[in-house]
Enzyme design. Structure first.
Site: not given
Ligand code: PEP
Length: 240
Positions: A9, A11, A95, A97, A153, A159, A199
């Site tokens: 991703n 972003k 997602h 965000e 998630e 993040g 993460s």
């Molecule tokens: C995401 O935003 O989908 C994500 C998995 O981010 P991160 O790996 O940075 O936690």
């Protein structure tokens, strides 16, 4: 057998040349490997470049969002029908965000899921907790479930550098599969892919990917550097 899948991703990162270079490197390294699915979730502007670049490769191109209507007075939005029209493989919806920064609710996500499915698109629908699974799937038929991947998630892990524990992630993934079983029966539940995101890195991926209900991962930060992402692809390959 559910095919493992890893999605970068991106972003809202990279400029056009960087995006193209990353994918060119991926094409070269990946060759014709078919035992693992690799997806790139890019901002909309680069999608058509990437679709062209990845023609006749096993790489899937993913949009990070879409609107809930196909056409109309929605300035600045992207139509799911247009995404399907240019050959995007998946659209990611719900997602964290999008929910947190753009006020998307389960009901908005559900409407988006249904429109995307009606356009024949495959959907990665993200949930941050088990309770969101049934609401975002409302009105989705058993047949349409074949076009759905569920991404789990957890909010605290996105993040932050603080992944869920392997057991914590597997426990929720197992519950998600149970929910899908309750709603759609065993055949659908056994074939639905469930991803973990939050993460993910080369240390936690090794155990996450061995879990029986985790079929792949969504990767943000650790996918921003190509070499780091490629190491994750290799970890999944080596786990097969
Ligand atoms: C995401 O935003 O989908 C994500 C998995 O981010 P991160 O790996 O940075 O936690």
């Amino acid at each position: 057998m559910r095919k493992p899948i890893i999605i970068a991703n991106w972003k809202m990162n990279f400029l056009r040349d960087q995006a193209n270079l990353y994918v060119k490197k991926l094409i070269k390294k990946l060759g014709n490997k078919e035992n693992i699915e690799v997806g790139i979730a890019s901002q909309d502007l680069f999608l058509t470049d990437l679709i062209k670049l990845t023609e006749n490769t096993p790489i899937s191109i993913v949009a990070q969002n879409a609107h809930l209507e196909n056409f109309g007075p929605f300035t600045g939005e992207t139509s799911p029908k247009a995404l399907a029209n240019v050959g995007v493989d998946y659209v990611m919806l719900g997602h964290f965000e999008r929910r947190e920064l753009f006020n998307e609710t389960n009901s908005t996500v559900n409407l988006k899921v249904r429109t995307a499915l009606n356009n024949g698109m495959d959907v990665i629908v993200d949930v941050e907790e088990l309770e969101q699974v049934a609401p975002v799937l409302e009105g989705v038929s058993e047949e349409q479930m074949q076009q759905i991947i569920i991404g789990f998630e957890p909010t605290f892990a996105i993040g932050t550098g603080m992944s869920a524990s392997t057991k914590g992630a597997e426990d929720v993934a197992e519950q998600i599969r149970k929910t899908v079983r309750k709603l759609y029966g065993s055949d659908v539940a056994d074939s639905t892919r469930i991803l973990y995101g939050g993460s993910v890195n080369r240390d936690n991926l090794k155990s996450l990917i061995k879990q029986k209900d985790i079929d792949g991962v969504l990767v943000g930060k650790a996918a921003l550097d190509f070499q780091s992402f490629w190491e994750l692809v290799e970890i999944i390959e080596n786990s097969l």
